[in-house]
Write a protein that holds these residues in place. Structure first.
Motif, PDB file in Angstrom:
ATOM      1  N   THR A 182       0.807  -1.222   0.000  1.00 43.57           N
ATOM      2  CA  THR A 182       0.000   0.000   0.000  1.00 43.57           C
ATOM      3  C   THR A 182       0.840   1.273   0.000  1.00 43.57           C
ATOM      4  O   THR A 182       0.468   2.262  -0.636  1.00 43.57           O
ATOM      5  N   ARG A 183       1.969   1.274   0.715  1.00 41.49           N
ATOM      6  CA  ARG A 183       2.770   2.498   0.806  1.00 41.49           C
ATOM      7  C   ARG A 183       3.765   2.617  -0.335  1.00 41.49           C
ATOM      8  O   ARG A 183       4.057   1.653  -1.046  1.00 41.49           O
ATOM      9  N   ASP A 184       4.310   3.811  -0.480  1.00 40.60           N
ATOM     10  CA  ASP A 184       5.404   4.028  -1.417  1.00 40.60           C
ATOM     11  C   ASP A 184       6.612   3.205  -0.939  1.00 40.60           C
ATOM     12  O   ASP A 184       6.992   3.299   0.234  1.00 40.60           O
ATOM     13  N   PRO A 185       7.207   2.385  -1.816  1.00 38.38           N
ATOM     14  CA  PRO A 185       8.345   1.554  -1.403  1.00 38.38           C
ATOM     15  C   PRO A 185       9.500   2.348  -0.808  1.00 38.38           C
ATOM     16  O   PRO A 185      10.226   1.848   0.058  1.00 38.38           O
ATOM     17  N   GLU A 186       9.684   3.592  -1.244  1.00 37.76           N
ATOM     18  CA  GLU A 186      10.771   4.398  -0.684  1.00 37.76           C
ATOM     19  C   GLU A 186      10.492   4.757   0.773  1.00 37.76           C
ATOM     20  O   GLU A 186      11.415   4.883   1.585  1.00 37.76           O
ATOM     21  N   GLN A 187       9.217   4.905   1.124  1.00 37.47           N
ATOM     22  CA  GLN A 187       8.866   5.147   2.528  1.00 37.47           C
ATOM     23  C   GLN A 187       9.154   3.895   3.359  1.00 37.47           C
ATOM     24  O   GLN A 187       9.602   3.993   4.514  1.00 37.47           O
TER      25      GLN A 187
END
Length: 207
Positions: A182-187
């Motif tokens: 669900t989240r941005d992979p960089e986060q």
């Protein structure tokens, strides 16, 4: 390189990524429906609308396509800067820059990653392919570190450095999958790095 050449190169890269994604989707969809043993490379290629020969321009095996593991092509500028000792001159920080360049493209594989996880559970034989993929990427990163050392910009052991980079990437993949991508992979990477630096604070000497 002029603007038109940059545009042409970017278009080629987008087409390659789109074709690779189509092959992965075809492979995963067919195997989920029929089972791994009942699907051939020819089936996958036909489903994606390409030849078997084209398939092998992107993947070495059917299992590799089914897993849909993202490629680890890093922008040439990132590689050149890293090998030369940049961008910060600090080995760990520079490894993080490389990791960030790699995970930045993961979002495009969101649905494929979900299918890949489901298939890995359904087809245990794919585990060996996953291990082989990680080993190959680790060797690639170790070679980059060896080049950096040869340039006089680093002294860290290539096996240790590449192992650390793979540890970051593996933990990002696991955490990202655990939260259903669900989240941005960089986060997610930022969270993994925070945990790692909390365990080993900067400047900490061995006990």
């Amino acid at each position: 390189m002029d603007t038109s050449e940059n545009s042409s190169s970017g278009l080629r890269q987008r087409k390659k990524r789109a074709r690779r994604a189509a092959l992965v989707e075809s492979a995963q969809t067919l195997v989920l429906a029929r089972g791994l043993d009942a699907v051939t490379v020819e089936d996958i290629a036909a489903e994606a609308g390409v030849s078997a020969r084209t398939f092998f321009n992107y993947f070495d095996s059917k299992d590799e396509a089914v897993l849909g593991l993202p490629g680890t092509d890093i922008d040439a500028d990132v590689v050149d800067t890293f090998v030369a000792g940049g961008p910060t001159g600090e080995a760990f920080d520079d490894l993080v820059v490389v990791a960030r360049a790699l995970v930045s493209g993961l979002a495009a594989y969101k649905e494929g990653m979900k299918r890949s996880m489901a298939l890995a559970e359904k087809e245990p034989s794919l585990l060996s392919q996953q291990i082989a993929w990680f080993d190959a990427q680790k060797a690639t990163f170790a070679a980059l570190l060896e080049q950096r050392i040869a340039s006089g910009a680093a002294s860290a052991d290539p096996e240790l450095g590449s192992g650390l980079l793979m540890l970051l990437l593996q933990n990002v993949a696991v955490a990202w999958g655990r939260e259903d991508c669900t989240r941005d992979p960089e986060q997610v990477l930022d969270g993994v790095i925070a945990q790692l630096t909390d365990l080993i604070p900067p400047g900490r000497s061995p006990a």
